[in-house]
Structure formats: structure tokens, C-alpha cells
Scaffold this active site. Structure first.
Site, short mmCIF file in Angstrom:
data_model
loop_
_atom_site.label_atom_id
_atom_site.label_comp_id
_atom_site.label_asym_id
_atom_site.label_seq_id
_atom_site.Cartn_x
_atom_site.Cartn_y
_atom_site.Cartn_z
N ARG A 16 -9.49 -12.18 -63.19
CA ARG A 16 -10.02 -11.08 -64.00
C ARG A 16 -9.62 -9.70 -63.47
NH1 ARG A 16 -16.05 -13.45 -63.76
NH2 ARG A 16 -15.12 -14.46 -61.96
N GLY A 86 -13.11 -24.79 -57.76
CA GLY A 86 -14.49 -24.31 -57.83
C GLY A 86 -15.14 -24.08 -56.48
N ASP A 113 -16.06 -11.30 -52.18
CA ASP A 113 -15.92 -10.20 -53.15
C ASP A 113 -17.22 -9.40 -53.33
OD1 ASP A 113 -17.37 -12.13 -54.49
OD2 ASP A 113 -16.14 -12.12 -56.30
N GLU A 164 -24.38 -21.38 -65.16
CA GLU A 164 -23.31 -20.39 -65.25
C GLU A 164 -23.24 -19.82 -66.66
OE1 GLU A 164 -21.41 -19.16 -62.64
OE2 GLU A 164 -22.96 -20.29 -61.60
N ASN A 179 -27.76 -15.10 -59.85
CA ASN A 179 -27.39 -15.64 -58.55
C ASN A 179 -26.41 -14.70 -57.85
OD1 ASN A 179 -26.46 -17.26 -56.43
ND2 ASN A 179 -25.05 -18.39 -57.77
N LYS A 357 7.78 17.95 -38.58
CA LYS A 357 7.99 16.51 -38.44
C LYS A 357 8.32 16.20 -37.01
CE LYS A 357 11.41 14.12 -38.19
NZ LYS A 357 12.74 13.53 -38.21
N ASN A 383 6.95 32.78 -30.98
CA ASN A 383 6.67 33.21 -32.35
C ASN A 383 7.89 32.93 -33.22
OD1 ASN A 383 4.79 34.98 -34.14
ND2 ASN A 383 6.88 35.65 -34.52
C1 UD1 Z 1 -20.18 -17.26 -58.60
C2 UD1 Z 1 -21.39 -18.14 -58.90
C3 UD1 Z 1 -22.36 -17.39 -59.80
C4 UD1 Z 1 -22.77 -16.09 -59.15
C5 UD1 Z 1 -21.55 -15.26 -58.75
C6 UD1 Z 1 -21.98 -14.07 -57.91
C7 UD1 Z 1 -20.53 -20.45 -58.89
C8 UD1 Z 1 -20.19 -21.63 -59.73
N1 UD1 Z 1 -20.96 -19.36 -59.55
O1 UD1 Z 1 -19.55 -17.01 -59.86
O2 UD1 Z 1 -23.50 -18.21 -60.05
O3 UD1 Z 1 -23.62 -15.37 -60.01
O4 UD1 Z 1 -20.62 -16.04 -57.99
O5 UD1 Z 1 -20.89 -13.23 -57.64
O6 UD1 Z 1 -20.44 -20.54 -57.70
N2 UD1 Z 1 -13.73 -19.31 -54.67
C9 UD1 Z 1 -13.07 -20.19 -53.84
N3 UD1 Z 1 -12.56 -21.33 -54.36
C10 UD1 Z 1 -12.66 -21.64 -55.68
C11 UD1 Z 1 -13.33 -20.74 -56.53
C12 UD1 Z 1 -13.86 -19.58 -56.00
O7 UD1 Z 1 -12.96 -19.96 -52.64
O8 UD1 Z 1 -12.16 -22.72 -56.07
C13 UD1 Z 1 -14.28 -18.07 -54.08
C14 UD1 Z 1 -13.74 -16.79 -54.69
O9 UD1 Z 1 -12.60 -16.34 -53.98
C15 UD1 Z 1 -14.92 -15.83 -54.53
C16 UD1 Z 1 -16.13 -16.75 -54.59
O10 UD1 Z 1 -15.66 -18.06 -54.32
O11 UD1 Z 1 -14.91 -15.16 -53.29
C17 UD1 Z 1 -16.82 -16.71 -55.94
O12 UD1 Z 1 -15.89 -17.08 -56.92
P1 UD1 Z 1 -15.85 -16.38 -58.35
O13 UD1 Z 1 -14.79 -17.01 -59.15
O14 UD1 Z 1 -15.85 -14.92 -58.20
O15 UD1 Z 1 -17.26 -16.89 -58.89
P2 UD1 Z 1 -18.11 -16.27 -60.06
O16 UD1 Z 1 -17.57 -16.73 -61.35
O17 UD1 Z 1 -18.25 -14.82 -59.85
CA CA Z 2 -17.55 -13.26 -58.29
#
Ligand code: UD1
Ligand code: CA
Length: 464
Positions: A16, A86, A113, A164, A179, A357, A383
Site C-alpha cells: 500500500r 501472513g 511499522d 480483520e 488491534n 569546500k 582577510n
Molecule cells: C495487522 C493486524 C491487524 C492490526 C494491524 C495494526 C493481522 C492479521 N492483522 O494488520 O489486526 O489492526 O496489524 O497495525 O495480523 N508481516 C510479516 N510477514 C507477513 C505479513 C506481515 O512479517 O507475512 C509484517 C509486516 O511487515 C508488518 C506487520 O507484519 O510489520 C503487520 O503487517 P501488515 O500487513 O501491516 O498488517 P495489517 O494489515 O496492518
Molecule cells: Ca500495518
């Protein structure tokens, strides 16, 4: 003493965001998103004196993240999630790629993040867990008037679950409690739950959020300040969190005695140090590892990058200083440019439209107007007149200019490097100096003047 493993999730694609850099490395006030999170974790474990290990789960663009974090020497482990299936799958990698993690008592799950998270929040979650040992897991939650994009909290008489956005019904989407993505879980419970996860949802992902269940010993701990859980999924959110970080930094500085005129227009990177009694004027920007000492003034629109500005120096408006040192009580600008590896001495003056520089100006040197000084050293109290140029480049190589102490250089002088000008010498205006000048020498190198009386109007007439 209980041990805690931190699982810092940074493997996601960050689709995104629509930029080419991994989300964890998006810039935020001179650091990256993940730096802010790691620093908060470090400060929490330090304050609470908790033995811990920090693992960063990487996947998408993992080399870039690892290379960057290595330069920071945080002492973290890198675990690779091979496919981004995930957040639940990411936690599976956390244990399979480093089985030692299974031996920790607790697992703290943190997302890379959410850079606004604060030490106190970690402490609150930790204390709650300590005071209620029967709990298997805690999720930090908060309320938003626009909860779009976040997982919603479905509370029950006991326990709760998370749905979700994509999988939620219209009524579930109205729920404002969301969450945060921060969880503290008993490691044994987490391992047990991860075994049972499936990916039967709209995204086809393994959701870590499915470890929270109704009728079980899990708790949704609501926090009243939603700000610090803000996640970065879009560039607009990156801007929003960066501005919050910026205001936090500015508040800390003002509370310590830094004077800011129109603080909202001023940018000070996270790692910049500014001493009490410094005055920062509107629209100035201090970047990187800069440091500004007591009593210095940075005027409107000036930019300081990785530089040291010593006590009571004055940086007049619209000057740009990079990788350099400005001595005590020195004066720079307005409209000066100090390029890398320059060192401006105490009480020295670099005036308008002067470019420096790789040059060292000793105490009290004045280069007041319209000059280029490159690869040069200028001794105390010399100067330099208006429009001076070091001709430091012969088309192939750069050469050095050395000017002694107490030298007077007239206006519109060029010195062709390599060249040495001795102490207390005098260079006449308009000279192009190609040979060394000894101490106390007087050098003049310009065409001699011819004047013809009454000639001007005749000359002009002839032209018509
Ligand atoms: C996730 C939560 C959501 C919460 C939100 C808060 C889940 C299913 N959902 O959603 O409930 O409200 O965070 O910000 O957990 N990541 C991995 N591996 C993966 C997928 C993601 O390491 O396979 C990491 C991403 O880099 C990130 C974090 O997990 O740092 C969250 O992933 P992101 O895709 O941002 O989750 P959200 O959709 O925001
Ligand atoms: Ca997120």
C-alpha cells in the site's frame, strides 16, 4: 527471572506504500521506521531490566533491511520468513528459524511499522501480565473514530477475538476498538496456537490475530492514547507519524531550554543534539548527527547536515552547511554554502554567496563576499576580499591552496593551485596569482592601465 523474546515483524511487502524501499526502512525524522521501534524496545528492556533477545523477521527485500540494521550494531537476530503468508506464518518462522526462541518464557510481538510506540506502553503491558499470571496473552487495543484498515476487537464475556477489515461484516466494521498489533504472549501458549492456525479467510493468510479467542484467558488491554499505535501503511500515514515524531522532538527541546520561533516550521532530526539557549528561527532544518552548542543561532531557512555548530556561532538565513564544523562565535551567511570537510575557526566570518569546500579557515579569517574557497587552508586573521577564487581544479586533479596568517587578499583575485601564499603578504586586487608568494611579499599580477583623456565620447560616436 523470566526471559522475553521479541519478534519484530518486518517481512511484509508494504504494497500500500507504493514505494520501492522496504516499509521498515521508510525514513522517519532522520531514522527509519524500524529504528524507532528498536530504540523503544531497547529502552523498555533496559528500564525493566528484562533479559531479552530481539529477532527481526525479514522477507521482502531482506538484504536491504539486514544491511541497514548491521550498520546500526543493535545486536539483533535476523530470521527469514521465506514467503509472506501472513503475520501468523511470520511467527512460525520466528520459532522454526531460531528454535532457541521456543525456550523463552514470553514472546512480545511488535510490528516494524509503528514507530510512535513508547517505552511506557511496553511497561504497562508488561506490568499487566505480571499482575495477572493466569493470562495467556494480551493484545494492546485502542479506539479510532475511523478504524478503517485495522483488525476490530470483538469482546465477549470472557476473552475476545479479532476480525480483520476484509473479513468483517458491515456491523463488525462499525466497531471502533481496534488491534494495535502489539501482543505479549506466553511462549508455550503461542506455540500451541500457531500449530492450529489456518488461512481460511479473505486474504488466504495465516493471521496471528487468530490466537485470540473468546472463552479463553486472553485480554484486550485498551490504551487511551491511540496516537502511539498509528501504523504506517500509506505515504500519507508516513507523513502523519513523521510529523508527530517531529513535534515530540521539538517539545523535548523546548522543554530543555531551546528557543524555537514557530516550532511547527522547524525540522530537527531525532539524533540531532541542540543545547539549551540555542535559538532556532522559522523554517530551519537540522539533519542527521548534527550538534548545536549553547548560545548558537540558526536563522530562517538554514540547513545544517551532520555538522557541529559551536557555542554562539551565528548561522544567518538561508545558509547550507554539510559535514563541517563551525567554530565558536563564527558568522556564516546569509546565503553561504559550506560543503563537506570544512572547518571554520573561532570568530571567523563567511559572508553572503561564499562557497567553501574541504577548507580550513583559522581564527578570525574573513571571507565576506562572493567567493569560492576549495581545498584551502587560510591562516589566522587573514582577510579575503570580494570575488576571490581558488582555482583548485586543472581539469584532471584537485590541488591545494595554502594562505598564511594575516594575509590581505584584494578583491577579484584568483589563485591557481597548487600554491602557497606566505604570512602577512599582500595580494593586489584583480590579480591572477600563479607563483608562490613569500612572507611579507607584495604580489600584483594584472594588465597595466591605459587612460586616454577625452576619448570616451569619440569612441562611442565611432560605434554608431
Ligand atoms: C495487522 C493486524 C491487524 C492490526 C494491524 C495494526 C493481522 C492479521 N492483522 O494488520 O489486526 O489492526 O496489524 O497495525 O495480523 N508481516 C510479516 N510477514 C507477513 C505479513 C506481515 O512479517 O507475512 C509484517 C509486516 O511487515 C508488518 C506487520 O507484519 O510489520 C503487520 O503487517 P501488515 O500487513 O501491516 O498488517 P495489517 O494489515 O496492518
Ligand atoms: Ca500495518
Amino acid at each position: 527471572m523470566k526471559t522475553v523474546g521479541f519478534a519484530l515483524l518486518a517481512a511484509g511487502k508494504g504494497t500500500r506504500l507504493k514505494v520501492d524501499i522496504p516499509k521498515a526502512l521508510c525514513p522517519a525524522l532522520g531514522l527509519t521506521l524500524i529504528d524507532h521501534v528498536i530504540l523503544a524496545i531497547k529502552s523498555f528492556t533496559h528500564q525493566a531490566q528484562i533479559p531479552n533477545e530481539l529477532s527481526v523477521i525479514v522477507g521482502h527485500k531482506k538484504e536491504e533491511i539486514i544491511d541497514y540494521l548491521n550498520t546500526k550494531k543493535y545486536g539483533v537476530h535476523y530470521l527469514v520468513q521465506k514467503e509472506q503468508r501472513g503475520t501468523g506464518d511470520a511467527l512460525r518462522s520466528y520459532f522454526s528459524e531460531r528454535p532457541e526462541n521456543k525456550r523463552t518464557d514470553y514472546t512480545f510481538v511488535v510490528c516494524a511499522d509503528t514507530p510512535l510506540i513508547q517505552t511506557e506502553t511496553f511497561l504497562k503491558i508488561w506490568k499487566k501480565f505480571e499482575s495477572e499470571p493466569h493470562l495467556n496473552a494480551i493484545a494492546a487495543t485502542f479506539k479510532l473514530s475511523d478504524p478503517k484498515g485495522y483488525g476490530r476487537i470483538l469482546r465477549a464475556a470472557s476473552g475476545f477475538r479479532i476480525i480483520e477489515e476484509k473479513d468483517a461484516s458491515d456491523t463488525e466494521r462499525l466497531i471502533s476498538e481496534v488491534n494495535s498489533g502489539f501482543y505479549l504472549v506466553k511462549t508455550s501458549y503461542l506455540l500451541e496456537q500457531l500449530d492450529g492456525l489456518d488461512n481460511k479467510n479473505k486474504s488466504g493468510e495465516f493471521y496471528l490475530t487468530d490466537i485470540f479467542k473468546t472463552n479463553s484467558a486472553v485480554e484486550a488491554l485498551e490504551f487511551k492514547n491511540p496516537q502511539e499505535f498509528l501504523g504506517v501503511n500509506t505515504l500519507e500515514q508516513l507523513d502523519e507519524v513523521t510529523n508527530i515524531l517531529r513535534r515530540r522532538k521539538n517539545s523535548t527541546l523546548m522543554n530543555s531550554g531551546v528557543v524555537m520561533y514557530n516550532a511547527d516550521s522547524i525540522w530537527v532530526d531525532q539524533e540531532v543534539s541542540v543545547a539549551p539557549g540555542v535559538h532556532l528561527h522559522p523554517f530551519c532544518a537540522l539533519y542527521g548527527k548534527s550538534s548545536v552548542e549553547q548560545g548558537a543561532v540558526i536563522e530562517n531557512g538554514s540547513i545544517i547536515k551532520n555538522s557541529l555548530i559551536k557555542a554562539q556561532a551565528q548561522i544567518h538565513s538561508h545558509s547550507v552547511i554539510e559535514d563541517s564544523v563551525v567554530g565558536p562565535k563564527a558568522q556564516i551567511g546569509p546565503f553561504a554554502r559550506i560543503r563537506p570537510d570544512s572547518d571554520v575557526g573561532e570568530e571567523a566570518k563567511v559572508g553572503n554567496f561564499v562557497e567553501l569546500k574541504k577548507s580550513k579557515l583559522h581564527k578570525g579569517v574573513k571571507v565576506s563576499h562572493l567567493s569560492y574557497v576549495g581545498d584551502a587552508e587560510i591562516g589566522e586573521e587573514s582577510n579575503i576580499g570580494c570575488g576571490f577564487i581558488t582555482c583548485n581544479y586543472d581539469g584532471r586533479e584537485k590541488h591545494k591552496t595554502s594562505i598564511g596568517k594575516g594575509v590581505f587578499v584584494g578583491s577579484d583575485v584568483q589563485v591557481v593551485a597548487p600554491i602557497k601564499i606566505g604570512d602577512k603578504s599582500f595580494i593586489a586586487a584583480g590579480s591572477t596569482i600563479t607563483k608562490d608568494v613569500p612572507s611579507d611579499g607584495f604580489a600584483i599580477a594584472r594588465g597595466s592601465q591605459t587612460t586616454k583623456e577625452g576619448m570616451a565620447h569619440r569612441f562611442l560616436k565611432a560605434k554608431k
